[in-house]
Design a protein around this motif. Structure first.
Motif, PDB file in Angstrom:
ATOM      1  N   ASP A 171      43.864  -8.946  56.428  1.00 55.42           N
ATOM      2  CA  ASP A 171      45.207  -8.506  56.813  1.00 55.42           C
ATOM      3  C   ASP A 171      45.167  -7.120  57.453  1.00 55.42           C
ATOM      4  OD1 ASP A 171      46.401 -10.845  55.963  1.00 55.42           O
ATOM      5  OD2 ASP A 171      46.941 -10.052  53.983  1.00 55.42           O
ATOM      6  N   GLU A 172      44.418  -6.202  56.845  1.00 54.32           N
ATOM      7  CA  GLU A 172      44.282  -4.856  57.411  1.00 54.32           C
ATOM      8  C   GLU A 172      43.588  -4.917  58.773  1.00 54.32           C
ATOM      9  OE1 GLU A 172      42.466  -1.870  54.995  1.00 54.32           O
ATOM     10  OE2 GLU A 172      43.871  -2.177  53.339  1.00 54.32           O
ATOM     11  N   ARG A 173      42.585  -5.797  58.906  1.00 54.55           N
ATOM     12  CA  ARG A 173      41.862  -5.931  60.169  1.00 54.55           C
ATOM     13  C   ARG A 173      42.802  -6.418  61.273  1.00 54.55           C
ATOM     14  NH1 ARG A 173      36.889  -5.758  60.428  1.00 54.55           N
ATOM     15  NH2 ARG A 173      36.426  -6.719  58.436  1.00 54.55           N
ATOM     16  N   GLN A 174      43.639  -7.412  60.959  1.00 51.52           N
ATOM     17  CA  GLN A 174      44.588  -7.929  61.945  1.00 51.52           C
ATOM     18  C   GLN A 174      45.619  -6.875  62.323  1.00 51.52           C
ATOM     19  OE1 GLN A 174      46.126 -11.528  60.237  1.00 51.52           O
ATOM     20  NE2 GLN A 174      44.340 -12.750  60.851  1.00 51.52           N
ATOM     21  N   THR A 175      46.098  -6.144  61.340  1.00 56.07           N
ATOM     22  CA  THR A 175      47.062  -5.070  61.598  1.00 56.07           C
ATOM     23  C   THR A 175      46.430  -3.996  62.492  1.00 56.07           C
ATOM     24  OG1 THR A 175      48.153  -5.459  59.490  1.00 56.07           O
ATOM     25  CG2 THR A 175      48.537  -3.318  60.523  1.00 56.07           C
TER      26      THR A 175
END
Length: 183
Positions: free
Chosen positions: A122-126
């Motif tokens: 999720d952090e990577r996509q954000t």
């Protein structure tokens, strides 16, 4: 005499996309500031189309500086660095014992980069969405500056046009204000 323009671009990226993002920014800046005969090409980085210059010497210079910065930042999770594009011209300089030339900077682009390591997908996509937005804004900044009155006024008169650029240019990689030696 007025100081030369310094145009900052701030970007936060993950380790996975740092080389592509920095390479894209350097290509976009040089695409808009080398006034010689260039062969353009376009490439996509995180869904943003970036203009570039198809030239082995430019590619080698960009890869060398990006690689030097990446190696220096390797192993740290929140490390910061800079890539600085310096555009200059050679001017005649009179001295006591004759004359010579000196290099005068007419514009500088400072890419401030921070590498963050996301903890999960999720952090990577954000972060990838944020990098994509930053790249789009950076290309807009490059276009806005180079087409503005101030951006056009910064360019010295072109006296000869041989090769890629009538002006000397260089790219410097820095961490903590210290210039990195490239391999």
């Amino acid at each position: 005499m007025e100081a030369h323009p310094v145009i900052p671009i701030d970007i936060t990226v993950d380790r996975q996309s740092v080389k592509d993002a920095l390479r894209a920014l350097l290509h976009a800046i040089l695409f808009h500031r080398l006034f010689g005969s260039i062969k353009p090409f376009y490439f996509d980085v995180l869904d943003v189309t970036i203009p570039g210059i198809e030239d082995s010497e430019v590619d080698r210079l960009i890869d060398n500086r990006v690689g030097a910065l990446y190696r220096a930042m390797d192993g740290y999770t929140n490390k910061r660095g800079q890539l600085v594009v310096i555009l200059s011209e050679k001017r005649a300089k009179k001295t006591w014992f004759g004359s010579g030339e000196e290099e005068y900077t007419w514009e500088q682009w400072v890419i401030n980069v921070e590498i963050r390591q996301p903890k999960n997908d999720d952090e990577r996509q954000t972060l990838h969405r944020a990098v994509s937005d930053t790249l789009a804004r950076a290309v807009r900044t490059i276009l806005d500056h180079t087409s503005s009155e101030k951006g056009r006024a910064a360019v010295p008169p072109i006296r000869q046009n041989e090769g890629l650029s009538p002006f000397p240019y260089r790219i410097v990689a820095k961490i903590g204000g210290l210039e990195l030696q490239s391999s």
